[in-house]
Design a protein around this motif. Sequence first.
Motif, short mmCIF file in Angstrom:
data_model
loop_
_atom_site.label_atom_id
_atom_site.label_comp_id
_atom_site.label_asym_id
_atom_site.label_seq_id
_atom_site.Cartn_x
_atom_site.Cartn_y
_atom_site.Cartn_z
N GLU A 54 27.61 47.63 99.50
CA GLU A 54 26.56 46.62 99.42
C GLU A 54 25.65 46.64 100.64
O GLU A 54 24.44 46.41 100.52
CB GLU A 54 27.14 45.23 99.18
N ILE A 58 28.58 45.97 91.94
CA ILE A 58 27.60 45.26 92.77
C ILE A 58 26.64 44.51 91.86
O ILE A 58 26.15 45.07 90.88
CB ILE A 58 26.78 46.25 93.64
N ALA A 104 22.64 41.57 97.21
CA ALA A 104 23.42 42.74 96.78
C ALA A 104 24.86 42.43 97.18
O ALA A 104 25.23 42.59 98.33
CB ALA A 104 22.92 44.02 97.44
N GLY A 147 29.17 42.32 96.09
CA GLY A 147 30.24 42.85 95.27
C GLY A 147 31.25 43.61 96.09
O GLY A 147 31.49 43.29 97.26
#
Length: 83
Positions: A19, A44, A37, A39
């Motif tokens: 990320e 993601i 962004a 995850g």
Amino acid sequence: MLEFRYDTQLLIEGKGLDEDAISAYFTEHFKGDCLLAVGDDELIKIHFHTNEPWDVLAYCATLGEIYDIVVEDMDRQSRGLKG
């Protein structure tokens, strides 16, 4: 008129996703704002306001499989129309 017209959201599924690297790439290569962004190394979620959502989608597709893609026209929404 909005500076960045399209609210672009999607999921990227792949292996070895990062990320921080994805965020850095967005910052260096795309004009926009409201970047998220988040995850892990396999999934993601992207949220980004831009005028070139197709460029965002093309880049993200190089990282893995993209899905749950939503591109909404915030300018139309602000005028009470479907985005």
